[in-house]
Scaffold this active site. Structure first.
Site, PDB file in Angstrom:
ATOM      1  N   THR A 185       0.858  -1.189   0.000  1.00 16.11           N
ATOM      2  CA  THR A 185       0.000   0.000   0.000  1.00 16.11           C
ATOM      3  C   THR A 185       0.886   1.228   0.000  1.00 16.11           C
ATOM      4  O   THR A 185       1.937   1.247   0.638  1.00 16.11           O
ATOM      5  CB  THR A 185      -0.895   0.069   1.250  1.00 16.11           C
ATOM      6  N   GLU A 330      -5.917  -3.707   1.442  1.00 19.57           N
ATOM      7  CA  GLU A 330      -5.988  -4.646   2.572  1.00 19.57           C
ATOM      8  C   GLU A 330      -7.225  -5.539   2.529  1.00 19.57           C
ATOM      9  O   GLU A 330      -7.319  -6.511   3.255  1.00 19.57           O
ATOM     10  CB  GLU A 330      -6.007  -3.865   3.901  1.00 19.57           C
TER      11      GLU A 330
HETATM   12  P1  AMP Z   1      -6.108   1.662  -2.003  1.00 15.50           P
HETATM   13  O1  AMP Z   1      -5.645   0.676  -1.015  1.00 15.50           O
HETATM   14  O2  AMP Z   1      -5.009   2.350  -2.742  1.00 15.50           O
HETATM   15  O3  AMP Z   1      -7.140   1.106  -2.927  1.00 15.50           O
HETATM   16  O4  AMP Z   1      -6.817   2.837  -1.183  1.00 15.50           O
HETATM   17  C1  AMP Z   1      -7.875   2.583  -0.326  1.00 15.50           C
HETATM   18  C2  AMP Z   1      -8.514   3.879   0.106  1.00 15.50           C
HETATM   19  O5  AMP Z   1      -9.080   4.543  -1.024  1.00 15.50           O
HETATM   20  C3  AMP Z   1      -9.684   3.696   1.038  1.00 15.50           C
HETATM   21  O6  AMP Z   1      -9.274   3.512   2.376  1.00 15.50           O
HETATM   22  C4  AMP Z   1     -10.451   4.988   0.841  1.00 15.50           C
HETATM   23  O7  AMP Z   1      -9.899   6.053   1.580  1.00 15.50           O
HETATM   24  C5  AMP Z   1     -10.236   5.279  -0.637  1.00 15.50           C
HETATM   25  N1  AMP Z   1     -11.393   4.809  -1.420  1.00 15.50           N
HETATM   26  C6  AMP Z   1     -11.484   3.703  -2.161  1.00 15.50           C
HETATM   27  N2  AMP Z   1     -12.678   3.632  -2.767  1.00 15.50           N
HETATM   28  C7  AMP Z   1     -13.370   4.729  -2.388  1.00 15.50           C
HETATM   29  C8  AMP Z   1     -14.679   5.240  -2.656  1.00 15.50           C
HETATM   30  N3  AMP Z   1     -15.517   4.637  -3.483  1.00 15.50           N
HETATM   31  N4  AMP Z   1     -15.035   6.384  -2.060  1.00 15.50           N
HETATM   32  C9  AMP Z   1     -14.200   7.046  -1.226  1.00 15.50           C
HETATM   33  N5  AMP Z   1     -12.958   6.625  -0.958  1.00 15.50           N
HETATM   34  C10 AMP Z   1     -12.545   5.486  -1.520  1.00 15.50           C
END
Ligand code: AMP
Length: 544
Positions: A185, A330
């Protein structure tokens, strides 16, 4: 007493066996990195995956070894993933948009033995070579004809590397709880953290993701994952699509609006998945050219909150269903999906959009709760904000080579997101916990303000951050990138927000910038913005 069912371990390479046996002729179409469109099918893909597994085996890769990929979505990347798992090793996807030093850190941290890279990233690998301590071989995903002279001593072209392997190989048996994949991540602070998927979690998660009221995948679908395989396990599509016999279209290196439209149209794609910025580019391209997409029935939008204007345009102008989804690396990554339960079946117009803007409800296998800072569960009333916590069989319980305990007493992981949940189980992300704006002891959602602001006709992108305020602690500052050729006034943007949010949520000021910085997975870099505006004084700072 034990059940008397067969012991049939849930292994990722069994997905490809099923696809090849039951849907062998189904196409996998790719825009190759070399340029031309490439066509294969699940039967041939499986055979080539076996050749990859055989080549890895001959090289000496054994169960538990990590093998990295730095690559776009193509048929080669797919067959490499399955080949790696088929020899019992672990695919480790690397996001090329990370800083070079972060890439070196994660390759060393994972102790990758082989790296498969697309031609695009060869210069990057050459520049980093001295720092990649554990790499024994670099396989460049191309053929002899396109293989450039490389400075690397240990580089070979992919097609030549597997040329001597006939595919007469039997997948290695591993325990279903053995590691299958790794994805780091890209947090905003500290080093990236390694999430480790198991075969079992990948299979269970693909079943959850494909279910009817989630992405609803079918062998009648043609699926185009714009979401890269290096972003959060490709949102499961590299598993869920073959598992369900769906035809696949892989976009390669080109992800601009025109290129994506061309593939969606020419390959008659029915379902696609990407982050909001990709859809913004596509919608803009379609608006400028008057093009349509008669075959596309649904788009999965996640990775960042989907602005209402995107949902509205897809659904009402182009008759395409938006499936707004929330997830995290995660979580394998799917957490919730916004499809409409019967409880909301009667809603139309703006009321329906209000629900579609939420991130939706979890599948079986993801349990959610919101708590206060002390860990006490908060009510599901659609209004109370709390820390969003999750548990399930495809959710991380720890990071790779990291001792920190990431679960609470009930086994839930804190997602770092802040959310509300309504009485029907619909979850709405209001912020990352570190981005929420604390004004007079109450919280203001930066995401809500941003999503409304981008609905203004002259706004291309918007970000809201909290700025220190002597009386209220923090107050919102709205940062706007205008659309090309437009020079909107602050008053007009504030007027657009008025009435759509509580009065005390209204930003204290609007500033215009040419560009907003993004992370490697396309999220707004709030930290960089907070730094940039650290000396900014709000015009309201001396008012009561
Ligand atoms: P990643 O691990 O790079 O996919 O990032 C995950 C994070 O992206 C989550 O904890 C959220 O903060 C943000 N995220 C993912 N999908 C959404 C969504 N549909 N709306 C708002 N935030 C999102």
């Amino acid at each position: 007493m034990q059940g008397l069912m067969q012991d049939w371990p849930l292994l990722v390479h069994k997905i490809l066996d099923h696809a090849a046996i039951q849907h062998g002729g189904r196409e996998v179409v790719s825009r190759s990195v070399e340029g031309p469109i490439h066509r294969t099918d699940y039967s041939e893909l499986r055979h080539r995956s076996l050749r990859v597994a055989q080549a890895l085996d001959r090289f000496g890769i054994v169960g538990g070894d990590r093998v990295a990929t730095l690559a776009w979505n193509t048929w080669r990347h797919l067959e490499i993933w399955y080949g790696i798992n088929g020899v019992g090793a672990i695919y480790h996807t690397i996001n090329p948009r990370l800083f070079p030093e972060q890439i070196a850190y994660i390759v060393n941290h994972a102790a990758d033995r082989i790296l498969f890279t697309d031609l695009t990233f060869l210069p990057l690998v050459e520049a980093l070579a001295g720092h990649l301590k554990t790499l024994e071989l670099v396989v460049v995903m191309t053929d002899a004809e396109h293989m450039p002279d490389s400075k690397l001593a240990n580089a070979v072209s992919y097609e030549e590397w597997i040329a001597g392997c006939d595919g007469n190989f039997v997948w290695k048996d591993v325990d279903e709880n053995a590691a299958s994949g790794m994805c780091y991540t890209s947090g905003t602070t500290g080093n990236p953290k390694g999430v480790v998927y198991s075969h079992r979690s990948n299979i269970l998660h693909a079943m959850m993701a494909a279910a009817t009221d989630m992405m609803g995948l079918s062998f009648n679908d043609t699926v185009l994952p714009v979401v890269p395989m290096f972003h959060a396990n490709c949102w499961s599509l590299a598993f869920a699509a073959p598992m369900n016999g769906a035809r696949l279209v892989m976009p390669g290196a080109k992800m601009d609006g025109a290129s994506i439209w061309e593939l969606l149209d020419s390959e008659k794609v029915t379902l696609s998945a990407a982050v909001p910025t990709v859809w913004m580019m596509l919608l803009q391209h379609m608006e400028e050219t008057g093009k349509k997409l008669p075959h596309l029935t649904r788009v999965v939008i996640g990775g960042a909150a989907c602005p209402r204007v995107i949902i509205d345009k897809f659904e009402n102008d182009y008759d395409v269903q938006v499936i707004h989804a929330w997830g995290m690396t995660e979580l394998s990554p799917l957490g919730t999906v916004c499809t409409i339960k019967p409880e909301y079946g009667g809603l139309r117009g703006e009321a329906l959009l209000d629900i579609k803007e939420t991130q939706g409800h979890p599948p079986f296998g993801v349990e959610i709760k919101i708590t206060n800072d002390a860990g006490k569960s908060l009510p599901w009333d659609g209004k109370t904000f709390g820390r969003l916590k999750v548990r399930g069989p495809a959710i991380a319980r720890a990071y790779y080579r990291d001792d920190s305990d990431i679960l609470d007493d009930e086994g839930y992981m804190d997602t770092g997101d802040v959310a509300t949940i309504d009485q029907n189980g619909y979850m709405r992300i209001t912020d990352r916990s570190k981005d929420v704006i604390k004004s007079g002891g109450e919280w203001i959602s930066s995401i809500d303000l941003e999503n409304i602001a981008v609905g203004h006709p002259h706004v291309a992108e918007a970000a809201v951050i909290g700025i220190a305020h002597p009386k209220w602690d923090e107050r919102p500052l709205l940062i706007v990138v205008p659309k090309k050729g437009e020079t909107p006034e602050a008053e007009s943007i504030l007027a657009h927000l008025e009435g759509k949010v509580a009065k005390w949520w209204m930003p204290d000021a609007v500033v215009f910038v040419e560009e907003i910085p993004h992370t490697a997975t396309g999220k707004i870099q709030k930290m960089a913005l907070r730094e940039k505006f650290s000396d900014y004084v709000l015009p309201t700072a001396d008012q009561d």
